[in-house]
Design a protein around this motif. Sequence first.
Motif, PDB file in Angstrom:
ATOM      1  N   VAL A 187      34.580  31.355   2.488  1.00  0.00           N
ATOM      2  CA  VAL A 187      33.503  31.709   3.415  1.00  0.00           C
ATOM      3  C   VAL A 187      33.902  32.950   4.206  1.00  0.00           C
ATOM      4  O   VAL A 187      34.812  32.903   5.034  1.00  0.00           O
ATOM      5  N   GLU A 188      33.248  34.054   3.940  1.00  0.00           N
ATOM      6  CA  GLU A 188      33.582  35.292   4.632  1.00  0.00           C
ATOM      7  C   GLU A 188      33.245  35.203   6.123  1.00  0.00           C
ATOM      8  O   GLU A 188      32.264  34.597   6.512  1.00  0.00           O
ATOM      9  N   ARG A 189      34.120  35.766   6.934  1.00  0.00           N
ATOM     10  CA  ARG A 189      33.935  35.835   8.384  1.00  0.00           C
ATOM     11  C   ARG A 189      33.698  34.443   8.973  1.00  0.00           C
ATOM     12  O   ARG A 189      32.921  34.276   9.903  1.00  0.00           O
ATOM     13  N   LEU A 190      34.389  33.444   8.458  1.00  0.00           N
ATOM     14  CA  LEU A 190      34.145  32.058   8.853  1.00  0.00           C
ATOM     15  C   LEU A 190      34.318  31.858  10.358  1.00  0.00           C
ATOM     16  O   LEU A 190      33.470  31.253  11.007  1.00  0.00           O
ATOM     17  N   PHE A 191      35.419  32.356  10.912  1.00  0.00           N
ATOM     18  CA  PHE A 191      35.671  32.153  12.342  1.00  0.00           C
ATOM     19  C   PHE A 191      34.558  32.762  13.194  1.00  0.00           C
ATOM     20  O   PHE A 191      34.259  32.272  14.283  1.00  0.00           O
ATOM     21  N   CYS A 192      33.960  33.840  12.697  1.00  0.00           N
ATOM     22  CA  CYS A 192      32.895  34.516  13.438  1.00  0.00           C
ATOM     23  C   CYS A 192      31.571  33.760  13.345  1.00  0.00           C
ATOM     24  O   CYS A 192      30.626  34.067  14.090  1.00  0.00           O
ATOM     25  N   LYS A 193      31.475  32.793  12.445  1.00  0.00           N
ATOM     26  CA  LYS A 193      30.247  32.013  12.269  1.00  0.00           C
ATOM     27  C   LYS A 193      30.284  30.697  13.033  1.00  0.00           C
ATOM     28  O   LYS A 193      29.238  30.142  13.360  1.00  0.00           O
TER      29      LYS A 193
ATOM     30  N   GLY B 201      42.400  38.932   1.603  1.00  0.00           N
ATOM     31  CA  GLY B 201      41.179  39.443   0.993  1.00  0.00           C
ATOM     32  C   GLY B 201      39.919  39.154   1.780  1.00  0.00           C
ATOM     33  O   GLY B 201      38.830  39.524   1.350  1.00  0.00           O
ATOM     34  N   PHE B 202      40.049  38.493   2.936  1.00  0.00           N
ATOM     35  CA  PHE B 202      38.885  38.153   3.742  1.00  0.00           C
ATOM     36  C   PHE B 202      39.050  38.714   5.155  1.00  0.00           C
ATOM     37  O   PHE B 202      39.434  38.003   6.081  1.00  0.00           O
ATOM     38  N   PRO B 203      38.736  39.994   5.346  1.00  0.00           N
ATOM     39  CA  PRO B 203      38.857  40.598   6.675  1.00  0.00           C
ATOM     40  C   PRO B 203      37.632  40.307   7.537  1.00  0.00           C
ATOM     41  O   PRO B 203      36.559  39.947   7.041  1.00  0.00           O
ATOM     42  N   TYR B 204      37.809  40.460   8.832  1.00  0.00           N
ATOM     43  CA  TYR B 204      36.670  40.417   9.747  1.00  0.00           C
ATOM     44  C   TYR B 204      36.983  41.319  10.930  1.00  0.00           C
ATOM     45  O   TYR B 204      38.143  41.691  11.161  1.00  0.00           O
ATOM     46  N   GLN B 205      35.955  41.689  11.650  1.00  0.00           N
ATOM     47  CA  GLN B 205      36.097  42.571  12.797  1.00  0.00           C
ATOM     48  C   GLN B 205      36.243  41.748  14.072  1.00  0.00           C
ATOM     49  O   GLN B 205      35.539  40.762  14.280  1.00  0.00           O
ATOM     50  N   ILE B 206      37.165  42.166  14.919  1.00  0.00           N
ATOM     51  CA  ILE B 206      37.400  41.421  16.153  1.00  0.00           C
ATOM     52  C   ILE B 206      36.153  41.402  17.033  1.00  0.00           C
ATOM     53  O   ILE B 206      35.897  40.419  17.738  1.00  0.00           O
ATOM     54  N   ASN B 207      35.323  42.451  16.972  1.00  0.00           N
ATOM     55  CA  ASN B 207      34.093  42.468  17.770  1.00  0.00           C
ATOM     56  C   ASN B 207      33.108  41.403  17.325  1.00  0.00           C
ATOM     57  O   ASN B 207      32.258  40.975  18.107  1.00  0.00           O
ATOM     58  N   ASP B 208      33.185  40.986  16.041  1.00  0.00           N
ATOM     59  CA  ASP B 208      32.316  39.921  15.562  1.00  0.00           C
ATOM     60  C   ASP B 208      32.778  38.562  16.081  1.00  0.00           C
ATOM     61  O   ASP B 208      31.978  37.644  16.239  1.00  0.00           O
ATOM     62  N   LEU B 209      34.059  38.434  16.322  1.00  0.00           N
ATOM     63  CA  LEU B 209      34.606  37.181  16.842  1.00  0.00           C
ATOM     64  C   LEU B 209      34.462  37.113  18.358  1.00  0.00           C
ATOM     65  O   LEU B 209      34.089  36.083  18.915  1.00  0.00           O
ATOM     66  N   ILE B 210      34.785  38.235  19.022  1.00  0.00           N
ATOM     67  CA  ILE B 210      34.718  38.329  20.483  1.00  0.00           C
ATOM     68  C   ILE B 210      33.691  39.401  20.839  1.00  0.00           C
ATOM     69  O   ILE B 210      34.006  40.602  20.856  1.00  0.00           O
ATOM     70  N   PRO B 211      32.437  39.024  21.098  1.00  0.00           N
ATOM     71  CA  PRO B 211      31.392  40.025  21.351  1.00  0.00           C
ATOM     72  C   PRO B 211      31.604  40.834  22.626  1.00  0.00           C
ATOM     73  O   PRO B 211      31.054  41.939  22.750  1.00  0.00           O
TER      74      PRO B 211
ATOM     75  N   GLY C 265      27.413  28.284  17.309  1.00  0.00           N
ATOM     76  CA  GLY C 265      27.466  28.672  15.906  1.00  0.00           C
ATOM     77  C   GLY C 265      27.517  27.470  14.986  1.00  0.00           C
ATOM     78  O   GLY C 265      27.155  26.353  15.361  1.00  0.00           O
ATOM     79  N   ASP C 266      27.991  27.700  13.774  1.00  0.00           N
ATOM     80  CA  ASP C 266      28.051  26.685  12.725  1.00  0.00           C
ATOM     81  C   ASP C 266      29.297  25.822  12.894  1.00  0.00           C
ATOM     82  O   ASP C 266      30.088  26.007  13.830  1.00  0.00           O
ATOM     83  N   THR C 267      29.488  24.888  11.963  1.00  0.00           N
ATOM     84  CA  THR C 267      30.655  24.005  12.014  1.00  0.00           C
ATOM     85  C   THR C 267      31.307  23.912  10.636  1.00  0.00           C
ATOM     86  O   THR C 267      31.557  22.821  10.119  1.00  0.00           O
ATOM     87  N   TRP C 268      31.588  25.054  10.022  1.00  0.00           N
ATOM     88  CA  TRP C 268      32.316  25.057   8.761  1.00  0.00           C
ATOM     89  C   TRP C 268      33.708  24.445   8.955  1.00  0.00           C
ATOM     90  O   TRP C 268      34.308  24.574  10.021  1.00  0.00           O
ATOM     91  N   ASN C 269      34.196  23.800   7.905  1.00  0.00           N
ATOM     92  CA  ASN C 269      35.594  23.385   7.892  1.00  0.00           C
ATOM     93  C   ASN C 269      36.453  24.636   8.023  1.00  0.00           C
ATOM     94  O   ASN C 269      36.095  25.695   7.494  1.00  0.00           O
ATOM     95  N   VAL C 270      37.590  24.539   8.713  1.00  0.00           N
ATOM     96  CA  VAL C 270      38.450  25.709   8.888  1.00  0.00           C
ATOM     97  C   VAL C 270      39.768  25.548   8.127  1.00  0.00           C
ATOM     98  O   VAL C 270      40.758  26.193   8.454  1.00  0.00           O
ATOM     99  N   ASN C 271      39.780  24.684   7.098  1.00  0.00           N
ATOM    100  CA  ASN C 271      41.004  24.530   6.313  1.00  0.00           C
ATOM    101  C   ASN C 271      41.190  25.730   5.378  1.00  0.00           C
ATOM    102  O   ASN C 271      40.270  26.540   5.197  1.00  0.00           O
ATOM    103  N   PRO C 272      42.377  25.885   4.789  1.00  0.00           N
ATOM    104  CA  PRO C 272      42.655  27.070   3.959  1.00  0.00           C
ATOM    105  C   PRO C 272      41.684  27.262   2.805  1.00  0.00           C
ATOM    106  O   PRO C 272      41.428  28.396   2.392  1.00  0.00           O
ATOM    107  N   ILE C 273      41.145  26.162   2.276  1.00  0.00           N
ATOM    108  CA  ILE C 273      40.207  26.264   1.161  1.00  0.00           C
ATOM    109  C   ILE C 273      38.940  26.993   1.595  1.00  0.00           C
ATOM    110  O   ILE C 273      38.471  27.918   0.937  1.00  0.00           O
ATOM    111  N   ALA C 274      38.380  26.574   2.736  1.00  0.00           N
ATOM    112  CA  ALA C 274      37.172  27.219   3.234  1.00  0.00           C
ATOM    113  C   ALA C 274      37.434  28.671   3.615  1.00  0.00           C
ATOM    114  O   ALA C 274      36.585  29.546   3.416  1.00  0.00           O
ATOM    115  N   LEU C 275      38.627  28.945   4.161  1.00  0.00           N
ATOM    116  CA  LEU C 275      38.946  30.313   4.569  1.00  0.00           C
ATOM    117  C   LEU C 275      38.997  31.265   3.384  1.00  0.00           C
ATOM    118  O   LEU C 275      38.816  32.474   3.534  1.00  0.00           O
ATOM    119  N   LYS C 276      39.246  30.723   2.170  1.00  0.00           N
ATOM    120  CA  LYS C 276      39.270  31.536   0.952  1.00  0.00           C
ATOM    121  C   LYS C 276      37.879  31.770   0.375  1.00  0.00           C
ATOM    122  O   LYS C 276      37.713  32.573  -0.537  1.00  0.00           O
TER     123      LYS C 276
END
Length: 290
Positions: free
Chosen positions: A181-187, A116-126, A168-179
């Motif tokens: 924070v939208e586009r977390l890896f891109c942030k 349920g949390f998609p992101y665009q590859i261009n947002d991750l890899i500019p 960028g930011d330093t959000w936790n990347v555990n499964p809880i945060a991934l559910k």
Amino acid sequence: MNKATDSLTFSEQVNFLVTNRLPRRWLTLFIGRFSKIENPIVTKLSITVWRWFAEDLRLDEAKKSTFTSLHDCFTRELKDGARVIDNTPSVVTSPCDAIVGEFGEVINGKLYQAKGFPYQINDLIPEVNISDKYKNGKFITLRLKSSMYHRFHSPIDCAVSQVTYISGDTWNVNPIALKKVERLFCKNERAVIDLHTGSEQHHLTLVPVAAILVASMKFHFIEPTLDMLYQGPNKIGCQQSFNKGDEMGYFQHGSTIILFASANYKFCEQLQKGGRVNVGNPLLQGHPVN
């Protein structure tokens, strides 16, 4: 509110608040400095506290039994032979010890960090010249827990000519945060390492993503440490060749590496979401054999 957020338990909500609502930048900088204190008492107490939160921490595989600092323990090397590299030429191996997260097809440039949390590859890899190679390719998300071995290795024989650093930011990347924070890896802070495979049709790229308490990536083939204090150029040139299994660098804690592959690779049958993989375990098949 997203359904994925609604499905979180109370304990997961508390975990999210504790690890992500704190002043992440300040805490990360503090831990970065604290972890490098070389004092036997501080080191012993720090590792003891760490064990309370990471019951699966195993130090028996480490090359040495005593550590000068918490950082020294985080970035520990393993004993010779502790990891076996699958040397089958057609196989792409895991670059790190990890828990397998989401993996699958990139469809028209879209992929998922969690259901349920998609992101665009261009947002991750500019860099379009890199991201375009995977618009309909494949991806595997590899999460390094804090207790795991934190060094990462080359998944194939390859060469690297550039590292792209994205602050960028330093959000936790555990499964809880991934559910939540939208586009977390891109942030988050991250690096893009395009691997030159020697084939014009077969492409592989690694994207190490930093996280809270980490925000530091050290690559052995470039001089600077990429962290929150780094102020150099975003694109760092280099000329380095690797054999499969060669060490490339390390994180200072736990984090995530996202492996991208072109569509002509196939997932290995044993790959499972939530499963454990170690450095050298097979992930993909179909690499060209010279």
